[in-house]
Design a protein around this motif. Structure first.
Motif, PDB file in Angstrom:
ATOM      1  N   THR A   1       4.462 -16.180   4.007  1.00  0.00           N
ATOM      2  CA  THR A   1       3.944 -16.837   2.975  1.00  0.00           C
ATOM      3  C   THR A   1       3.395 -16.392   1.683  1.00  0.00           C
ATOM      4  N   MET A   2       2.980 -14.670   2.023  1.00  0.00           N
ATOM      5  CA  MET A   2       2.383 -14.026   0.742  1.00  0.00           C
ATOM      6  C   MET A   2       3.599 -13.095   0.278  1.00  0.00           C
ATOM      7  N   ASP A   3       3.533 -12.617  -0.923  1.00  0.00           N
ATOM      8  CA  ASP A   3       4.486 -11.718  -1.451  1.00  0.00           C
ATOM      9  C   ASP A   3       3.899 -10.274  -1.239  1.00  0.00           C
ATOM     10  N   GLY A   4       4.516  -9.207  -1.785  1.00  0.00           N
ATOM     11  CA  GLY A   4       4.134  -7.866  -1.639  1.00  0.00           C
ATOM     12  C   GLY A   4       3.005  -7.744  -2.630  1.00  0.00           C
ATOM     13  N   ILE A   5       2.738  -8.413  -3.887  1.00  0.00           N
ATOM     14  CA  ILE A   5       1.619  -8.296  -4.613  1.00  0.00           C
ATOM     15  C   ILE A   5       0.367  -8.767  -3.932  1.00  0.00           C
ATOM     16  N   ASP A   6       0.448 -10.042  -3.324  1.00  0.00           N
ATOM     17  CA  ASP A   6      -0.603 -10.592  -2.800  1.00  0.00           C
ATOM     18  C   ASP A   6      -1.382  -9.639  -1.634  1.00  0.00           C
ATOM     19  N   ALA A   7      -0.364  -8.986  -1.082  1.00  0.00           N
ATOM     20  CA  ALA A   7      -0.717  -8.086   0.091  1.00  0.00           C
ATOM     21  C   ALA A   7      -1.272  -6.643  -0.308  1.00  0.00           C
ATOM     22  N   ALA A   8      -0.510  -6.268  -1.550  1.00  0.00           N
ATOM     23  CA  ALA A   8      -1.301  -5.108  -2.004  1.00  0.00           C
ATOM     24  C   ALA A   8      -2.609  -5.334  -2.712  1.00  0.00           C
ATOM     25  N   ARG A   9      -2.872  -6.361  -3.160  1.00  0.00           N
ATOM     26  CA  ARG A   9      -4.307  -6.923  -3.525  1.00  0.00           C
ATOM     27  C   ARG A   9      -5.168  -6.685  -2.246  1.00  0.00           C
ATOM     28  N   ILE A  10      -4.910  -7.281  -1.240  1.00  0.00           N
ATOM     29  CA  ILE A  10      -5.766  -7.165  -0.173  1.00  0.00           C
ATOM     30  C   ILE A  10      -5.917  -5.863   0.341  1.00  0.00           C
ATOM     31  N   ILE A  11      -4.852  -5.188   0.553  1.00  0.00           N
ATOM     32  CA  ILE A  11      -4.881  -3.919   0.846  1.00  0.00           C
ATOM     33  C   ILE A  11      -5.752  -3.075   0.034  1.00  0.00           C
ATOM     34  N   ARG A  12      -5.537  -3.087  -1.315  1.00  0.00           N
ATOM     35  CA  ARG A  12      -6.537  -2.479  -2.154  1.00  0.00           C
ATOM     36  C   ARG A  12      -7.933  -2.725  -1.966  1.00  0.00           C
ATOM     37  N   ASP A  13      -8.240  -3.990  -2.186  1.00  0.00           N
ATOM     38  CA  ASP A  13      -9.611  -4.243  -1.906  1.00  0.00           C
ATOM     39  C   ASP A  13     -10.283  -3.778  -0.702  1.00  0.00           C
ATOM     40  N   GLU A  14      -9.668  -4.114   0.278  1.00  0.00           N
ATOM     41  CA  GLU A  14     -10.147  -3.538   1.730  1.00  0.00           C
ATOM     42  C   GLU A  14     -10.056  -2.070   2.228  1.00  0.00           C
ATOM     43  N   LEU A  15      -8.740  -1.527   1.859  1.00  0.00           N
ATOM     44  CA  LEU A  15      -8.522  -0.369   2.354  1.00  0.00           C
ATOM     45  C   LEU A  15      -8.464   0.817   1.558  1.00  0.00           C
ATOM     46  N   HIS A  16      -8.039   0.455   0.430  1.00  0.00           N
ATOM     47  CA  HIS A  16      -7.936   1.626  -0.671  1.00  0.00           C
ATOM     48  C   HIS A  16      -6.857   2.469  -0.475  1.00  0.00           C
ATOM     49  N   ILE A  17      -5.764   1.764   0.179  1.00  0.00           N
ATOM     50  CA  ILE A  17      -4.705   2.563   0.418  1.00  0.00           C
ATOM     51  C   ILE A  17      -3.719   2.241  -0.969  1.00  0.00           C
ATOM     52  N   PRO A  18      -3.114   3.548  -1.560  1.00  0.00           N
ATOM     53  CA  PRO A  18      -2.182   3.263  -2.706  1.00  0.00           C
ATOM     54  C   PRO A  18      -0.949   2.682  -2.203  1.00  0.00           C
ATOM     55  N   VAL A  19      -0.369   1.706  -2.935  1.00  0.00           N
ATOM     56  CA  VAL A  19       0.791   0.858  -2.891  1.00  0.00           C
ATOM     57  C   VAL A  19       1.693   1.468  -3.786  1.00  0.00           C
ATOM     58  N   VAL A  20       2.977   1.650  -3.664  1.00  0.00           N
ATOM     59  CA  VAL A  20       3.924   2.007  -4.637  1.00  0.00           C
ATOM     60  C   VAL A  20       4.913   0.771  -4.633  1.00  0.00           C
ATOM     61  N   PHE A  21       5.283  -0.109  -5.556  1.00  0.00           N
ATOM     62  CA  PHE A  21       6.148  -1.128  -5.438  1.00  0.00           C
ATOM     63  C   PHE A  21       7.577  -0.348  -5.584  1.00  0.00           C
ATOM     64  N   VAL A  22       8.539  -0.759  -4.463  1.00  0.00           N
ATOM     65  CA  VAL A  22      10.055  -0.495  -4.493  1.00  0.00           C
ATOM     66  C   VAL A  22      10.672  -2.024  -4.485  1.00  0.00           C
ATOM     67  N   THR A  23      11.145  -2.056  -5.682  1.00  0.00           N
ATOM     68  CA  THR A  23      11.652  -3.696  -5.823  1.00  0.00           C
ATOM     69  C   THR A  23      12.635  -3.766  -6.874  1.00  0.00           C
ATOM     70  N   SER A  24      13.480  -4.858  -6.643  1.00  0.00           N
ATOM     71  CA  SER A  24      14.413  -5.289  -7.678  1.00  0.00           C
ATOM     72  C   SER A  24      13.737  -6.138  -8.844  1.00  0.00           C
ATOM     73  N   CYS A  25      12.671  -6.542  -8.626  1.00  0.00           N
ATOM     74  CA  CYS A  25      12.080  -7.473  -9.436  1.00  0.00           C
ATOM     75  C   CYS A  25      11.555  -6.786 -10.731  1.00  0.00           C
TER      76      CYS A  25
END
Length: 143
Positions: free
Chosen positions: A61-85
């Protein structure tokens, strides 16, 4: 020295396996690979990896951007997008989640290594600042 830990979030099984094998060859430790944003958040909480490699278009139901926001706000874990978008609107939306990098598919092993190394380096310099800010907010609440 421990190998940096990486969570892979990719809904294409072949690509996911390729990324995991590439990371292992580069002497990183992929803690696991998942296919949905919900699983990404759950596994990030469980493993607290050093970096997360996340596709934008993933199952659920969520995409990677939505998940990245939650992870950033809650856990401060760096996210690198690997995508064809690579369209401008998606990139602009992705930038709002303050990713530590962006790798467009198809990518080379070198592209992946550079992105992970940059994210790890940036995290190392930001971690003391984040921890200090958390300490300050905690002590300010207590007084």
């Amino acid at each position: 020295m421990d190998k940096p830990t990486i969570l892979v979030v990719e809904d294409e099984a072949i690509i996911s396996r390729d990324i995991v094998m590439t990371l292992e060859a580069m002497h990183y430790h992929p803690v696991c690979a998942v296919m949905t944003a919900d699983d990404a958040i759950t596994k990030a909480r469980e493993h607290t990896p050093d970096v997360i490699l996340m596709d934008i278009n993933i199952h659920g139901t969520m995409d990677g951007i939505d998940a990245a926001r939650i992870i950033r706000d809650e856990l401060h874990i760096p996210v690198v997008f690997v995508t064809s978008c690579g369209d401008e609107a998606t990139i602009a939306r992705a930038q709002e989640s303050t990713p530590y990098g962006f790798v467009l598919k198809p990518f080379s092993d070198r592209d992946l290594k550079v992105a992970v190394d940059c994210a790890l380096s940036k995290k190392a310099t930001e971690t003391p600042v984040i921890q200090h800010g958390d300490w300050y907010r905690f002590t300010a609440k207590e007084s």
